[in-house]
Design a protein around this motif. Structure first.
Motif, PDB file in Angstrom:
ATOM      1  N   THR A   3      -7.098   9.601   8.174  1.00  0.00           N
ATOM      2  CA  THR A   3      -7.533   9.255   6.826  1.00  0.00           C
ATOM      3  C   THR A   3      -6.501   9.721   5.807  1.00  0.00           C
ATOM      4  N   HIS A  15      -6.016   4.744   8.747  1.00  0.00           N
ATOM      5  CA  HIS A  15      -4.909   4.022   9.384  1.00  0.00           C
ATOM      6  C   HIS A  15      -4.661   4.672  10.734  1.00  0.00           C
ATOM      7  N   TYR A  74      -8.238   5.645   2.841  1.00  0.00           N
ATOM      8  CA  TYR A  74      -7.890   4.610   3.809  1.00  0.00           C
ATOM      9  C   TYR A  74      -7.813   5.244   5.190  1.00  0.00           C
ATOM     10  N   ARG A 133       0.836  -1.192   0.000  1.00  0.00           N
ATOM     11  CA  ARG A 133       0.000   0.000   0.000  1.00  0.00           C
ATOM     12  C   ARG A 133       0.871   1.242   0.000  1.00  0.00           C
ATOM     13  N   LEU A 186       0.214   5.310   0.991  1.00  0.00           N
ATOM     14  CA  LEU A 186      -0.717   6.266   1.592  1.00  0.00           C
ATOM     15  C   LEU A 186      -0.118   7.667   1.500  1.00  0.00           C
TER      16      LEU A 186
END
Length: 147
Positions: free
Chosen positions: A131, A127, A125, A64, A66
């Motif tokens: 966000t 985490h 997402y 991923r 981010l």
């Protein structure tokens, strides 16, 4: 799988973002907290015995990336750069540079070969309560099943 995950994170560190943007941080594991933009390796599936006698196994690893969302448009533009197929900010290009030359093992000998197969899940997402805009990269890794 741990050394392979760390080797992919090390390869991702070669990404060069445009001047004025923070450097991409990378981990070979799912972090407790993220310093955006951040690349990390996540869950994986493993297919044993792709060839006979434990000759080859295949792992499908989900990674991923981010990006912070201080500005929605700027964040998505940065994510688009990271997900592009080529260029200095391309995660695909940075990762696949670790494949080695023709006939050489990938990731410094940790795998026979690998490739970034797909980008998916371009979305928001959460985490650890924050966000981010992000996406998943699917990496297929091939290696000797006997080791």
């Amino acid at each position: 799988m741990g050394p392979i995950r760390e080797a992919l994170a090390a390869a991702a560190r070669a990404v060069i973002l445009p001047a004025g943007l923070p450097k991409l941080t990378c981990t070979g594991y799912t972090p407790d907290s993220v310093i955006a933009p951040h690349f990390f390796t996540g869950e994986y599936s493993l297919d044993f015995d792709r060839t006979f006698a434990r000759g080859t196994d295949r792992a499908e690893l989900t990674c991923r990336v981010l990006v912070g969302r201080a500005d929605d448009a700027a964040s998505q533009q940065l994510l688009d750069l990271l997900l592009s197929g080529s260029g200095p900010a391309s995660l695909k290009e940075a990762l696949e540079a670790a494949r080695g030359g023709s006939g050489e093992p990938a990731l410094g000998g940790l795998a026979n070969d690998f490739h970034v197969a797909r980008v998916q899940g371009y979305r928001w997402y959460e985490h650890q309560g924050t966000t981010y805009v992000g996406a998943e990269l699917t990496v297929n890794i091939y290696g000797d099943g006997r080791s």
